[in-house]
Write an enzyme that holds these catalytic residues in place. Structure first.
Site, PDB file in Angstrom:
ATOM      1  N   GLY A  31       0.808  -1.225   0.000  1.00  0.00           N
ATOM      2  CA  GLY A  31       0.000   0.000   0.000  1.00  0.00           C
ATOM      3  C   GLY A  31       0.834   1.264   0.000  1.00  0.00           C
ATOM      4  O   GLY A  31       2.027   1.228  -0.297  1.00  0.00           O
ATOM      5  N   HIS A  34       2.347   4.481  -5.107  1.00  0.00           N
ATOM      6  CA  HIS A  34       2.973   5.569  -5.867  1.00  0.00           C
ATOM      7  C   HIS A  34       3.149   5.092  -7.303  1.00  0.00           C
ATOM      8  O   HIS A  34       2.708   3.984  -7.671  1.00  0.00           O
ATOM      9  CB  HIS A  34       4.303   5.958  -5.216  1.00  0.00           C
ATOM     10  CG  HIS A  34       5.220   4.795  -4.955  1.00  0.00           C
ATOM     11  ND1 HIS A  34       5.796   4.059  -5.971  1.00  0.00           N
ATOM     12  CD2 HIS A  34       5.631   4.219  -3.800  1.00  0.00           C
ATOM     13  CE1 HIS A  34       6.546   3.112  -5.455  1.00  0.00           C
ATOM     14  NE2 HIS A  34       6.447   3.166  -4.133  1.00  0.00           N
ATOM     15  N   HIS A  37       4.260   1.435  -8.067  1.00  0.00           N
ATOM     16  CA  HIS A  37       3.216   0.407  -7.979  1.00  0.00           C
ATOM     17  C   HIS A  37       2.334   0.441  -9.230  1.00  0.00           C
ATOM     18  O   HIS A  37       1.922  -0.607  -9.742  1.00  0.00           O
ATOM     19  CB  HIS A  37       2.334   0.642  -6.744  1.00  0.00           C
ATOM     20  CG  HIS A  37       3.058   0.541  -5.428  1.00  0.00           C
ATOM     21  ND1 HIS A  37       3.306   1.625  -4.637  1.00  0.00           N
ATOM     22  CD2 HIS A  37       3.554  -0.530  -4.770  1.00  0.00           C
ATOM     23  CE1 HIS A  37       3.940   1.233  -3.533  1.00  0.00           C
ATOM     24  NE2 HIS A  37       4.096  -0.073  -3.597  1.00  0.00           N
ATOM     25  N   GLN A  61       7.672  -9.620   7.793  1.00  0.00           N
ATOM     26  CA  GLN A  61       8.886  -9.164   7.115  1.00  0.00           C
ATOM     27  C   GLN A  61       9.534  -7.956   7.791  1.00  0.00           C
ATOM     28  O   GLN A  61      10.502  -7.410   7.265  1.00  0.00           O
ATOM     29  CB  GLN A  61       8.620  -8.883   5.637  1.00  0.00           C
ATOM     30  CG  GLN A  61       7.788  -7.650   5.350  1.00  0.00           C
ATOM     31  CD  GLN A  61       7.377  -7.572   3.898  1.00  0.00           C
ATOM     32  OE1 GLN A  61       6.596  -8.381   3.418  1.00  0.00           O
ATOM     33  NE2 GLN A  61       7.916  -6.607   3.173  1.00  0.00           N
ATOM     34  N   GLY A 149       8.499  -5.479  -8.787  1.00  0.00           N
ATOM     35  CA  GLY A 149       9.378  -4.420  -9.259  1.00  0.00           C
ATOM     36  C   GLY A 149      10.848  -4.801  -9.193  1.00  0.00           C
ATOM     37  O   GLY A 149      11.282  -5.451  -8.239  1.00  0.00           O
ATOM     38  N   GLU A 150      11.599  -4.338 -10.188  1.00  0.00           N
ATOM     39  CA  GLU A 150      13.056  -4.543 -10.168  1.00  0.00           C
ATOM     40  C   GLU A 150      13.712  -3.668  -9.112  1.00  0.00           C
ATOM     41  O   GLU A 150      14.875  -3.849  -8.786  1.00  0.00           O
ATOM     42  CB  GLU A 150      13.634  -4.245 -11.558  1.00  0.00           C
ATOM     43  CG  GLU A 150      13.300  -5.348 -12.541  1.00  0.00           C
ATOM     44  CD  GLU A 150      13.610  -4.999 -13.988  1.00  0.00           C
ATOM     45  OE1 GLU A 150      14.212  -3.936 -14.241  1.00  0.00           O
ATOM     46  OE2 GLU A 150      13.223  -5.794 -14.867  1.00  0.00           O
ATOM     47  N   GLN A 155      14.617  -9.313  -3.888  1.00  0.00           N
ATOM     48  CA  GLN A 155      13.282  -9.908  -3.682  1.00  0.00           C
ATOM     49  C   GLN A 155      12.796 -10.587  -4.958  1.00  0.00           C
ATOM     50  O   GLN A 155      12.290 -11.713  -4.935  1.00  0.00           O
ATOM     51  CB  GLN A 155      12.312  -8.801  -3.267  1.00  0.00           C
ATOM     52  CG  GLN A 155      10.852  -9.175  -3.343  1.00  0.00           C
ATOM     53  CD  GLN A 155       9.952  -8.034  -2.871  1.00  0.00           C
ATOM     54  OE1 GLN A 155       9.930  -7.729  -1.696  1.00  0.00           O
ATOM     55  NE2 GLN A 155       9.231  -7.411  -3.770  1.00  0.00           N
TER      56      GLN A 155
HETATM   57  P1  AMP Z   1       5.930  -2.549  -1.617  1.00  0.00           P
HETATM   58  O1  AMP Z   1       4.565  -1.956  -1.499  1.00  0.00           O
HETATM   59  O2  AMP Z   1       7.030  -1.603  -1.268  1.00  0.00           O
HETATM   60  O3  AMP Z   1       6.040  -3.884  -0.937  1.00  0.00           O
HETATM   61  O4  AMP Z   1       6.146  -2.843  -3.152  1.00  0.00           O
HETATM   62  C1  AMP Z   1       5.228  -3.620  -3.875  1.00  0.00           C
HETATM   63  C2  AMP Z   1       5.788  -3.896  -5.235  1.00  0.00           C
HETATM   64  O5  AMP Z   1       6.053  -2.666  -5.907  1.00  0.00           O
HETATM   65  C3  AMP Z   1       7.118  -4.662  -5.205  1.00  0.00           C
HETATM   66  O6  AMP Z   1       7.132  -5.618  -6.253  1.00  0.00           O
HETATM   67  C4  AMP Z   1       8.133  -3.577  -5.438  1.00  0.00           C
HETATM   68  O7  AMP Z   1       9.333  -4.041  -6.035  1.00  0.00           O
HETATM   69  C5  AMP Z   1       7.377  -2.672  -6.389  1.00  0.00           C
HETATM   70  N1  AMP Z   1       7.949  -1.311  -6.378  1.00  0.00           N
HETATM   71  C6  AMP Z   1       8.091  -0.495  -5.314  1.00  0.00           C
HETATM   72  N2  AMP Z   1       8.694   0.659  -5.684  1.00  0.00           N
HETATM   73  C7  AMP Z   1       8.947   0.558  -7.011  1.00  0.00           C
HETATM   74  C8  AMP Z   1       9.564   1.404  -7.980  1.00  0.00           C
HETATM   75  N3  AMP Z   1      10.051   2.599  -7.666  1.00  0.00           N
HETATM   76  N4  AMP Z   1       9.637   0.960  -9.256  1.00  0.00           N
HETATM   77  C9  AMP Z   1       9.145  -0.265  -9.600  1.00  0.00           C
HETATM   78  N5  AMP Z   1       8.562  -1.110  -8.731  1.00  0.00           N
HETATM   79  C10 AMP Z   1       8.463  -0.710  -7.461  1.00  0.00           C
END
Ligand code: AMP
Length: 283
Positions: A31, A34, A37, A61, A149-150, A155
Site C-alpha cells: 500500500g 505511488h 506500484h 517481514q 518491481g526490479e 526480492q
Molecule cells: P511494496 O509496497 O514496497 O512492498 O512494493 C510492492 C511492489 O512494488 C514490489 O514488487 C516492489 O518491487 C514494487 N515497487 C516499489 N517501488 C517501485 C519502484 N520505484 N519501481 C518499480 N517497482 C516498485
C-alpha cells in the site's frame, strides 16, 4: 473495482473471473501506492485480462526495531488510485486471516541461498517474511501472472527462484524501476524524508550506482575500490551507507572480472529512512 477483505471472498471473485476464461494478473503491495506500484499494475494489465492488487503490511517481514507500526497506511487514497487505474479486485488482507495463529507460528518459506547477502544480511528474517506471505497470497489468489518491481532486485530474484524450485504455477514478470526526476527510486519510505533529504541527498544513491556503472563500462575491475568510493561519497552526502555490492545478476554473489551480466545493489540509511536501489546492466 470490487474490494474484498477475506480469503474466501477473493477466492470466489477470482474463481468467477477464471470461469469466464479470464487470465488473472496479480500485484502484491504494502500500500501507500505511488508511480512505481502503478507501473506494475500497467504491466499486469498488458499481460492479463483482469488485475488483482493486494494491500497488506506484512508483519512477518519487519524486524523488531523496524517501522511496522509507523509504515504509512493510506487505504482510501490507494483504493481511489487503483480504481482510477482500472484494477478489478482490491484484496485488503487482514492479519487475523493471513496469520490466524500468529506470524511466528505460521509455516515459513525460506530461499536460504539468496538470503544471507545484501538486504538479508542487515534485515534477518526479511526475505523469509516475504517468501512466506507471497507463497500464501499465490495460493489464495492463484494468479496466472504476478508482477514485481526490479526496485527490489533481491526480492524479485528470490521469488523467481522460489517459483522455479517449487513449481508454482505462476509466471513472474519484472517491472523497471520508476524514478523521480532526480533519479531517486520511488518508494513509500521516501515519505519519511525531509524535503532537503529527498531532493538533495537521496538522489546521491542513484548517482553512485551510475558512477560505478560508468567506471566498469570504461574498464575498471577493482570492484572493492568502486565500493569504497561509493561509501565515501554517500557518507559525505549525509547517508549512513549499508552496502554497495557489485554482483552477478544470476547468483547475486560478488561479481568476478569475468562476469558479463552485473547488478550493483546499494542500501543506506538517511534520516528516518532506509533506502535501496540497484542498477543492472550487461557488459
Ligand atoms: P511494496 O509496497 O514496497 O512492498 O512494493 C510492492 C511492489 O512494488 C514490489 O514488487 C516492489 O518491487 C514494487 N515497487 C516499489 N517501488 C517501485 C519502484 N520505484 N519501481 C518499480 N517497482 C516498485
Amino acid at each position: 473495482m470490487k474490494t474484498v477483505h477475506t480469503i474466501s471472498e477473493v477466492q470466489a471473485a477470482v474463481a468467477a473471473l477464471k470461469a469466464e476464461g479470464k487470465r488473472v494478473g496479480f500485484v502484491p503491495t504494502m500500500g501507500n501506492l505511488h508511480g512505481g506500484h502503478l507501473t506494475l499494475v500497467e504491466k499486469a494489465k498488458e499481460a492479463c485480462d483482469v488485475v488483482v492488487v493486494s494491500i497488506y503490511v506484512n508483519p512477518l517481514q519487519f524486524g523488531p526495531n523496524e517501522d511496522y507500526d509507523s509504515y504509512p497506511r493510506t487505504m482510501e487514497q490507494d483504493s481511489q488510485l487503483l480504481m482510477d487505474h482500472g484494477v478489478d479486485i482490491l484484496f485488503a488482507c487482514q492479519t487475523t486471516e493471513i496469520y490466524p495463529e500468529g506470524s511466528e507460528n505460521h509455516t515459513h518459506v525460506s530461499v536460504d541461498i539468496l538470503d544471507g547477502m545484501h538486504c538479508g544480511k542487515s534485515r534477518p528474517g526479511f526475505f523469509t517474511g516475504i517468501a512466506t506471505v507471497v507463497t500464501k497470497l499465490f495460493n489464495i489468489v492463484r494468479p496466472d501472472v504476478a508482477v514485481f518491481g526490479e526496485k527490489d532486485f533481491q526480492q524479485l530474484t528470490i521469488i523467481r527462484k522460489m517459483v522455479r524450485d517449487m513449481c508454482m504455477p505462476v509466471e513472474i514478470i519484472g517491472a523497471a524501476i520508476a524514478r523521480e526526476a532526480t533519479g531517486l527510486a520511488k518508494s513509500s519510505r521516501n515519505g519519511y524524508l525531509t524535503q532537503e533529504e529527498r531532493e538533495v541527498i537521496a538522489p546521491t544513491l542513484h548517482q553512485c550506482l551510475q558512477d560505478a556503472r560508468k567506471a566498469i563500462i570504461a574498464g575498471e575491475r577493482d570492484y572493492d575500490l568502486l565500493r569504497r568510493n561509493a561509501f565515501a561519497k554517500l557518507a559525505e552526502a549525509g547517508f549512513k551507507p549499508d552496502y554497495f555490492n557489485i554482483s552477478s545478476t544470476l547468483t547475486l554473489l560478488p561479481a568476478g572480472a569475468e562476469d558479463q551480466s552485473l547488478v550493483i545493489l546499494a542500501a543506506g540509511y538517511l534520516g528516518k529512512a532506509r533506502l535501496i536501489d540497484n542498477l543492472a546492466f550487461d557488459l
